[in-house]
Motif scaffolding. Structure first.
Motif, short mmCIF file in Angstrom:
data_model
loop_
_atom_site.label_atom_id
_atom_site.label_comp_id
_atom_site.label_asym_id
_atom_site.label_seq_id
_atom_site.Cartn_x
_atom_site.Cartn_y
_atom_site.Cartn_z
N ILE A 180 2.30 -10.91 0.52
CA ILE A 180 2.48 -9.57 1.08
C ILE A 180 3.95 -9.38 1.41
O ILE A 180 4.60 -10.30 1.94
CB ILE A 180 1.61 -9.38 2.33
N LEU A 181 4.47 -8.22 1.08
CA LEU A 181 5.85 -7.88 1.40
C LEU A 181 5.90 -7.16 2.75
O LEU A 181 5.10 -6.26 3.00
CB LEU A 181 6.43 -6.98 0.31
N LYS A 182 6.83 -7.57 3.60
CA LYS A 182 7.03 -6.90 4.88
C LYS A 182 8.48 -6.42 4.97
O LYS A 182 9.34 -7.11 5.49
CB LYS A 182 6.70 -7.84 6.05
N PRO A 183 8.75 -5.23 4.45
CA PRO A 183 10.12 -4.73 4.43
C PRO A 183 10.41 -3.77 5.57
O PRO A 183 9.52 -3.33 6.29
CB PRO A 183 10.17 -3.99 3.09
N ILE A 190 1.99 -3.92 0.95
CA ILE A 190 3.25 -3.84 1.68
C ILE A 190 2.91 -3.46 3.12
O ILE A 190 2.18 -2.49 3.35
CB ILE A 190 4.18 -2.79 1.06
N ALA A 191 3.42 -4.23 4.07
CA ALA A 191 3.15 -3.98 5.49
C ALA A 191 4.48 -3.83 6.21
O ALA A 191 5.23 -4.80 6.36
CB ALA A 191 2.34 -5.12 6.09
N ALA A 220 -1.26 -1.32 -1.80
CA ALA A 220 -1.66 -0.82 -0.47
C ALA A 220 -0.43 -0.78 0.43
O ALA A 220 0.47 -1.61 0.32
CB ALA A 220 -2.71 -1.74 0.13
N LEU A 221 -0.40 0.21 1.31
CA LEU A 221 0.76 0.40 2.20
C LEU A 221 0.25 0.53 3.63
O LEU A 221 -0.49 1.44 3.95
CB LEU A 221 1.52 1.66 1.78
#
Length: 344
Positions: A217-220, A257-258, A287-288
């Motif tokens: 999961i990307l956490k930007p 993406i969270a 998913a966002l």
């Protein structure tokens, strides 16, 4: 077999309209927030505060996962029930912060690098045995005169990729957090350019380390002007810049993406997430959702103030704040909802 488990966990973390709660503040950061709220900076008060969070009624309706700190994963309620077990019983997947903070990057004035890769393999094995099924690592990228440099970006993104590979080896979903800080007077255009470069570099490094993108999961950061910039922009412009940047850089195979809140107010962080879903929901292949810390916790902390008699009121506000983020993920949030929270 591990890849199948990783993908299942990543999918579960992104399910429905839920999001993640980052309750992984280091002891130093937690103590700073306690001092500001007039709360004693002791391990017992930190434990009591985290008990307040994990025992909030119906929290599992809002959250799919919670990121813990090393101190927290071993803690229990006054009655001796482990926090990690309470989360699991509520249907919330436990996660763990595994980075060990930042230090100055040698030969790169003003830039940081994250510690924690030493002995990470052994720590991940231990955390998996304790019940953690995902982890988080934060890299910090600052915008200022002459920075960020290519050397700093490359170093931090390579470390994030190495961390992610070790997580997947251990059966733990990595949350990769390359945070471009909102501190400074830079424009939204500058933040877009830097965030784009950072994310391009990150996914290049993830590929080199053979990381399965379907199991992370990307956490930007959101794409924002600096908090000292004279050119602040509308919620819609932030939504457009952020989604455009992500569409240019994040492969469609990434399940979710969270966002971090990054120092935004609770109201703005929620409004920005909502606008992205209102305007671009059908264009996004992933998913966002949210992975907020202060934007969910701070109002509750301000009410609690370390006093037992304030626990229920603080829990109510914590739940309401997380619920608003659920609504924003559905694109149904309005600012009028904030009035109802304030009134209650």
């Amino acid at each position: 077999m591990k890849n199948k488990e990783l993908r299942k966990t990543a999918k579960a973390l992104m399910a429905g309209d839920k999001g993640l709660l980052a309750m992984d503040e280091s002891t130093e950061t937690c103590n700073k927030r306690f001092i500001a709220a007039g709360i004693p900076t002791t391990i017992e008060y930190r434990r009591a505060y985290r008990e307040l969070i994990v025992t909030t009624p119906d929290l599992g309706k809002c959250l799919s996962g919670a990121i813990l700190f090393d101190e927290t994963i071993y803690q229990a309620t006054k009655d001796g029930v482990l926090f990690i077990d309470i989360l699991k019983d509520a249907g919330i997947i436990p996660g763990i912060k595994v980075d060990e903070g930042t230090v100055d990057l040698a030969n790169f004035p003003g830039e940081k690098v994250t510690l924690g890769l030493d002995n990470l393999r052994a720590r991940l094995t231990k955390y998996y045995e304790l019940g953690a099924r995902f982890a988080k690592w934060r890299a910090v990228i600052k915008i200022d005169k002459g920075i960020p440099t290519r050397g700093s970006i490359e170093t931090n993104m390579q470390d994030l990729a190495r961390y992610a590979a070790l997580c997947q080896e251990a059966g733990i979903v990595p949350i990769v957090e390359p945070e471009v800080l909102m501190d400074g007077d830079h424009s939204i255009k500058k933040c877009f350019k830097v965030t784009e470069k950072v994310l391009h570099t990150l996914f290049k490094q993830l590929a080199l380390q053979r990381v399965d993108l379907r199991g992370l999961i990307l956490k930007p950061n959101m794409v924002l002007p600096g908090n000292e910039s004279e050119k602040q922009v509308s919620v819609d412009k932030v939504a457009k810049a952020t989604v455009t940047c992500l569409l240019k850089t994040v492969p469609a195979t990434v399940p979710g993406i969270a966002f971090l809140s990054g120092g935004q107010s609770p109201e703005l962080a929620t409004a920005h997430l909502n606008a992205m879903h209102v305007k671009y929901d059908k264009k996004m292949p992933w998913a966002l959702t949210f992975s907020f810390s202060r934007a969910i916790q701070q109002p509750a902390l301000d009410i609690w103030k370390g006093k037992d008699e304030n626990v229920k009121a603080a829990q109510k506000l914590l739940f309401e704040r997380a619920s608003l983020d659920n609504i924003a993920r559905r694109g149904k949030y309005t600012t009028d909802m904030e009035k109802e929270v304030t009134a209650s």
